[in-house]
Each structure stands twice: as structure tokens, then as C-alpha cells.
Design an enzyme around this catalytic site. Sequence first.
Site, PDB file in Angstrom:
ATOM      1  N   SER A  70       0.799  -0.970  -0.023  1.00 33.60           N
ATOM      2  CA  SER A  70       0.149   0.294   0.234  1.00 33.60           C
ATOM      3  C   SER A  70       0.834   1.251   0.270  1.00 33.60           C
ATOM      4  O   SER A  70       2.045   1.750   1.035  1.00 33.60           O
ATOM      5  CB  SER A  70      -1.297  -0.043   0.991  1.00 33.60           C
ATOM      6  N   TYR A  80      -1.455  -1.037  10.634  1.00 39.62           N
ATOM      7  CA  TYR A  80      -1.348  -1.936   8.886  1.00 39.62           C
ATOM      8  C   TYR A  80      -0.433  -1.149   8.341  1.00 39.62           C
ATOM      9  O   TYR A  80      -0.019  -2.540   7.608  1.00 39.62           O
ATOM     10  CB  TYR A  80      -2.891  -0.646   8.764  1.00 39.62           C
ATOM     11  N   LYS A 130       2.007  -3.485   6.272  1.00 37.53           N
ATOM     12  CA  LYS A 130       2.708  -3.867   4.760  1.00 37.53           C
ATOM     13  C   LYS A 130       4.339  -4.528   4.888  1.00 37.53           C
ATOM     14  O   LYS A 130       4.917  -4.599   4.511  1.00 37.53           O
ATOM     15  CB  LYS A 130       2.178  -2.491   4.407  1.00 37.53           C
TER      16      LYS A 130
HETATM   17  P1  NAD Z   1     -10.698  -7.300   1.066  1.00 36.17           P
HETATM   18  O1  NAD Z   1     -11.379  -7.542   2.683  1.00 36.17           O
HETATM   19  O2  NAD Z   1     -11.759  -7.479   0.150  1.00 36.17           O
HETATM   20  O3  NAD Z   1      -9.492  -8.563   0.684  1.00 36.17           O
HETATM   21  C1  NAD Z   1      -9.350  -9.165   1.677  1.00 36.17           C
HETATM   22  C2  NAD Z   1     -10.198 -10.661   1.848  1.00 36.17           C
HETATM   23  O4  NAD Z   1      -8.827 -11.459   2.573  1.00 36.17           O
HETATM   24  C3  NAD Z   1     -11.290 -11.136   1.947  1.00 36.17           C
HETATM   25  O5  NAD Z   1     -11.610 -11.851   0.895  1.00 36.17           O
HETATM   26  C4  NAD Z   1     -10.983 -11.332   3.806  1.00 36.17           C
HETATM   27  O6  NAD Z   1     -12.252 -12.933   3.622  1.00 36.17           O
HETATM   28  C5  NAD Z   1      -9.013 -12.545   3.049  1.00 36.17           C
HETATM   29  N1  NAD Z   1      -8.977 -12.617   4.184  1.00 36.17           N
HETATM   30  C6  NAD Z   1      -8.324 -12.156   5.045  1.00 36.17           C
HETATM   31  N2  NAD Z   1      -7.885 -12.413   6.482  1.00 36.17           N
HETATM   32  C7  NAD Z   1      -7.821 -14.314   5.144  1.00 36.17           C
HETATM   33  C8  NAD Z   1      -7.562 -14.530   6.009  1.00 36.17           C
HETATM   34  N3  NAD Z   1      -6.283 -15.438   7.463  1.00 36.17           N
HETATM   35  N4  NAD Z   1      -7.031 -15.977   5.600  1.00 36.17           N
HETATM   36  C9  NAD Z   1      -7.705 -15.935   4.351  1.00 36.17           C
HETATM   37  N5  NAD Z   1      -8.273 -15.566   4.284  1.00 36.17           N
HETATM   38  C10 NAD Z   1      -7.931 -14.503   4.400  1.00 36.17           C
HETATM   39  O7  NAD Z   1      -9.718  -6.167   0.995  1.00 36.17           O
HETATM   40  P2  NAD Z   1      -9.070  -5.394  -0.129  1.00 36.17           P
HETATM   41  O8  NAD Z   1      -9.485  -4.102  -0.737  1.00 36.17           O
HETATM   42  O9  NAD Z   1      -9.449  -6.056  -1.844  1.00 36.17           O
HETATM   43  O10 NAD Z   1      -7.769  -5.578  -0.165  1.00 36.17           O
HETATM   44  C11 NAD Z   1      -6.142  -6.997  -1.289  1.00 36.17           C
HETATM   45  C12 NAD Z   1      -4.800  -6.599   0.003  1.00 36.17           C
HETATM   46  O11 NAD Z   1      -5.240  -5.630  -0.900  1.00 36.17           O
HETATM   47  C13 NAD Z   1      -4.959  -6.353   1.147  1.00 36.17           C
HETATM   48  O12 NAD Z   1      -3.691  -6.828   1.992  1.00 36.17           O
HETATM   49  C14 NAD Z   1      -5.366  -4.923   0.810  1.00 36.17           C
HETATM   50  O13 NAD Z   1      -4.192  -4.643   2.166  1.00 36.17           O
HETATM   51  C15 NAD Z   1      -4.139  -4.675   0.135  1.00 36.17           C
HETATM   52  N6  NAD Z   1      -4.642  -2.914  -0.001  1.00 36.17           N
HETATM   53  C16 NAD Z   1      -5.860  -2.654  -0.140  1.00 36.17           C
HETATM   54  C17 NAD Z   1      -6.276  -1.411  -0.740  1.00 36.17           C
HETATM   55  C18 NAD Z   1      -7.674  -0.131  -0.153  1.00 36.17           C
HETATM   56  O14 NAD Z   1      -7.946   0.547  -0.396  1.00 36.17           O
HETATM   57  N7  NAD Z   1      -8.502  -1.306  -0.809  1.00 36.17           N
HETATM   58  C19 NAD Z   1      -5.181  -0.591  -0.473  1.00 36.17           C
HETATM   59  C20 NAD Z   1      -3.646  -0.827  -0.774  1.00 36.17           C
HETATM   60  C21 NAD Z   1      -3.176  -1.988  -0.129  1.00 36.17           C
HETATM   61  C1  WQD Z   2      -9.383   9.339   1.140  1.00 35.03           C
HETATM   62  C2  WQD Z   2      -9.879  11.387   1.214  1.00 35.03           C
HETATM   63  C3  WQD Z   2     -10.240  11.911   3.062  1.00 35.03           C
HETATM   64  C4  WQD Z   2     -14.136   9.674   3.667  1.00 35.03           C
HETATM   65  C5  WQD Z   2      -6.735   4.592   2.919  1.00 35.03           C
HETATM   66  C6  WQD Z   2      -6.059   4.140   3.712  1.00 35.03           C
HETATM   67  C7  WQD Z   2      -4.463   3.548   2.717  1.00 35.03           C
HETATM   68  C8  WQD Z   2      -4.934   2.527   1.861  1.00 35.03           C
HETATM   69  C9  WQD Z   2      -6.550   3.636   1.789  1.00 35.03           C
HETATM   70  C10 WQD Z   2      -5.233  -0.032   2.173  1.00 35.03           C
HETATM   71  C11 WQD Z   2      -9.176  11.164   2.554  1.00 35.03           C
HETATM   72  C12 WQD Z   2     -11.889  12.268   2.924  1.00 35.03           C
HETATM   73  C13 WQD Z   2     -12.863   9.869   3.240  1.00 35.03           C
HETATM   74  C14 WQD Z   2     -14.881   9.943   4.315  1.00 35.03           C
HETATM   75  C15 WQD Z   2     -13.865  12.045   3.513  1.00 35.03           C
HETATM   76  N1  WQD Z   2      -6.043   1.189   2.002  1.00 35.03           N
HETATM   77  N2  WQD Z   2     -12.611  11.200   3.357  1.00 35.03           N
HETATM   78  N3  WQD Z   2     -14.536  11.998   4.090  1.00 35.03           N
HETATM   79  O1  WQD Z   2      -7.097   7.607   3.965  1.00 35.03           O
HETATM   80  O2  WQD Z   2      -6.017   7.771   2.059  1.00 35.03           O
HETATM   81  O3  WQD Z   2      -6.768   5.545   2.684  1.00 35.03           O
HETATM   82  O4  WQD Z   2      -7.509   3.496   2.176  1.00 35.03           O
HETATM   83  O5  WQD Z   2      -4.104  -0.178   1.907  1.00 35.03           O
HETATM   84  O6  WQD Z   2      -4.046   2.695   3.515  1.00 35.03           O
HETATM   85  O7  WQD Z   2      -5.187   4.603   4.725  1.00 35.03           O
HETATM   86  O8  WQD Z   2      -8.158   6.776   1.493  1.00 35.03           O
HETATM   87  O9  WQD Z   2     -10.122   6.797   0.873  1.00 35.03           O
HETATM   88  O10 WQD Z   2     -10.293   6.126   3.082  1.00 35.03           O
HETATM   89  O11 WQD Z   2      -9.721   8.902   2.294  1.00 35.03           O
HETATM   90  O12 WQD Z   2     -13.672  13.383   3.659  1.00 35.03           O
HETATM   91  O13 WQD Z   2     -16.004   9.374   5.279  1.00 35.03           O
HETATM   92  O14 WQD Z   2     -11.062  11.369   1.463  1.00 35.03           O
HETATM   93  O15 WQD Z   2      -9.820  12.283   4.881  1.00 35.03           O
HETATM   94  O16 WQD Z   2      -8.789  13.091   1.997  1.00 35.03           O
HETATM   95  P1  WQD Z   2      -7.051   7.176   2.174  1.00 35.03           P
HETATM   96  P2  WQD Z   2      -9.942   7.484   2.514  1.00 35.03           P
END
Ligand code: NAD
Ligand code: WQD
Length: 338
Positions: free
Chosen positions: A124, A148, A152
Site C-alpha cells: 500500500s 496496518y 505491509k
Molecule cells: P478485502 O477485505 O476485500 O479482501 C481481503 C480478502 O482476504 C477478503 O476476502 C478476506 O475474507 C480475506 N482474508 C482476510 N484474512 C484472511 C485469512 N487469514 N485467510 C484467508 N483469507 C483472509 O480487501 P481488498 O480491498 O480487496 O484488499 C486486498 C489487499 O490489498 C489487502 O491485503 C489490502 O491490505 C491491500 N490493499 C488494499 C487497499 C484498499 O484501499 N482496498 C489499498 C492498498 C492495499
Molecule cells: C480519501 C480522502 C479523507 C472518507 C486509506 C488507507 C490506505 C489505503 C486506502 C489500504 C481523504 C477523505 C474519506 C470520508 C472524507 N488502504 N474522506 N470523508 O485515507 O487515502 O487511504 O485507504 O491500504 O492505507 O489509509 O483513503 O478513502 O479513507 O480517504 O472526507 O467519509 O477522502 O480525509 O482525504 P485514504 P480514504
Amino acid sequence: MRILVTGGAGYIGSHTCLELLNCGHQVVVVDNLSNSSVEALKRVEQLTGQSIRFYQADVRDEKALSAIFAAEKVDAVIHFAGSKAVGESVAKPLFYYENNVSASGLLMQVMLKHQVKTLVFSSSATVYGEPVSSPIREDFAVHPESPYGRSKLMVEQMMSDLVVAQSDFSAIVLRYFNPVGAHESGQIGEDPNGIPNNLMPFINQVAIGRRPCLSVFGDDYDTPDGTGVRDYIHVCDLASGHVKALETLHQNAGFHVFNLGTGQGVSVLEMVEAYRRISGQLIAYQVAPRRAGDIGCYYGDPSLAAEKLDWKAERGLDQMVADSWKWQKLNPAGYPKN
Ligand code: NAD
Ligand code: WQD
């Protein structure tokens, strides 16, 4: 290739399974369904006309994982499984280190035992913490500010150390910026539990009438309109980035890190306005105090992925919004419960 996808039933995982199948790969999913529905995989099968081998199992369960590797003979792993809520990670740090870090270490051990030597990992942009400037390049300093984010970074470091010890291992870290949107069919998308933490799912629920009003967290940042600026990326572009990474770097030993973003910053109010324009729905909002830990502005430099993976994001803001809205309209309450 035959790819094992952990967390494949989740938001990004399900879109990546679809892209893998459409590119001619075979898919094996391991997911404990703690934050997802098996319905997502059924819909991916319907959309592609192909089948997925699904195991409801926990990646922390070494025995189960080892049995799956023994049975499936995969070429590579894409590891999405984990927990992703920043606030929750502050309240439950040990759970995040277990589910994100220990589980990833175990997965790598099982991979080595079964001679699987390509791993693509969901990292991330949060590992960068507050950047000195944007766009952020992969060689910028990393200083994550939550358990978190640190979880990562720890997995990235484990992968890098493993490559030193095991020189034929290919470890590919993808640092995502802000994934949004849904497949253009509107059949699969993001389905958060409870009150959404993230901007786009919250706006979705205001648009569909599930929540009355969006709180805009701060309008006094040093950005053009004072609201937070982020690099939103369409989840289907993110999915294709994984497939490109695999196809380009499978068996290309070493440790590789790529940003996956668009390189464009979009503010909260720009997002709200785009959503209003495209959906025709009024998005009621009120300005609220800044959210603790938020950074005013960050966006990525995706040029390394363009150069090395021949990948770039194709979909712009309007498509991100249009596809999110379509998913929300067709599935106002998300997936049916498991
Ligand atoms: P998500 O929660 O939709 O998907 C994660 C999946 O992993 C889910 O289906 C959950 O059931 C499964 N899971 C969790 N723990 C598990 C375990 N111990 N064993 C087996 N399955 C398990 O999340 P997502 O948004 O699809 O994110 C996927 C990956 O990308 C995550 O690692 C997350 O940290 C990373 N990521 C997400 C974002 C975001 O904003 N969505 C941003 C950056 C990184
Ligand atoms: C985006 C913008 C908020 C909600 C997070 C995690 C990051 C990654 C992605 C996993 C910001 C604003 C949000 C609301 C708002 N996840 N906001 N009202 O914070 O950039 O990233 O998700 O890896 O690790 O930190 O994403 O969508 O929460 O926020 O004004 O109800 O929207 O302040 O400026 P963020 P976000």
C-alpha cells in the site's frame, strides 16, 4: 499459468481473478470469507464462463495451506488476504501483525516447501507515510504511521530478505494508491461491512440513500480547494497491473517494487462533484474536522510500472465513478450474505 490467489473473494482479489481468467490463466482461490462473500467468485465465473477452484481456508492454517499447495501445483501466488482498516489496526495491532505479517511468513514457508517461487504481494502507498512531495516514487523514504502500514512494510522486508537467501525467488511488491470503482458489468464491486471508512464506498451509500450525508474531513489542507487529494485508481486497472507483473516477472528472480496509481491527484470535493454529475444524485455533504492521521495530499509516480511492466492505468475518474455507481445501483445492499 496456474495462479493461487489468497483473498481472491475480496474486492481487489475478485477483480484480479476475473482479469487472470480473461487472460487465459487458471485460478485457485484461498479465502476464509472473513470480509467477503463467495457470491463474488460465482459472479466472476458467470462473467468469464470459466471455473475457479475455491478453498474456504485461512492462510494462517499451515496444514490447510500445505494441503492446497500439494493438491494444486500452482506456478505463482498473488497474496491479497489480510486486514486493511487503518483505525482497526490501531485498536488491534497484534491481530494485524498476526493476520498480515505472520500469515505472510507462513505462506512464504509453504511456498518454498512446494517449490513455488513467484509471489506478488498487495502492499500500500500507506508505507510512504507523509511524503516530502508528490508524485511519490518507489525510492522515496518509507515511514508508515499505523500498525496496518507497518505490517505491509514488514512483509515487504521479509520478501526482500528472502530473496537474499533464496536467489531464485521472485518477490513482487505492488504499492496501491486508492483503489475505487467496480467491474463495468456492475456485478462485482466493493462491499464494506458496517460504516465505510473510505471515501468512495461512503459516497456510494449516500447516493443510494443508505446514509444521509458525507462528512468531508477537513477543508483547510494546503490543496487547491482545501480538501484531501489522493491518487484514485480503477480496480480493473489495478487488476491488470497484477497480471502484467506476473507475466513480466514470473521467474525473473529478485525483489521488485512498483507503485500502481494513475499519477493524478483528485480532491474530495472534485470526487463529490464528479459523482453528482455522473449519477445525477445529490451528494449531501458537510465539512467536518480533519480525520486523525490523514495526510493532505499524496499521489504516485507510476512511471516505473510503465517502463518495466508495460502497464498504465487506462480508466479515468469518470469511469471510476460511473462503474462504482452502477455496482451500487445494481446491488444496493451489496452481495447476499454467505
Ligand atoms: P478485502 O477485505 O476485500 O479482501 C481481503 C480478502 O482476504 C477478503 O476476502 C478476506 O475474507 C480475506 N482474508 C482476510 N484474512 C484472511 C485469512 N487469514 N485467510 C484467508 N483469507 C483472509 O480487501 P481488498 O480491498 O480487496 O484488499 C486486498 C489487499 O490489498 C489487502 O491485503 C489490502 O491490505 C491491500 N490493499 C488494499 C487497499 C484498499 O484501499 N482496498 C489499498 C492498498 C492495499
Ligand atoms: C480519501 C480522502 C479523507 C472518507 C486509506 C488507507 C490506505 C489505503 C486506502 C489500504 C481523504 C477523505 C474519506 C470520508 C472524507 N488502504 N474522506 N470523508 O485515507 O487515502 O487511504 O485507504 O491500504 O492505507 O489509509 O483513503 O478513502 O479513507 O480517504 O472526507 O467519509 O477522502 O480525509 O482525504 P485514504 P480514504
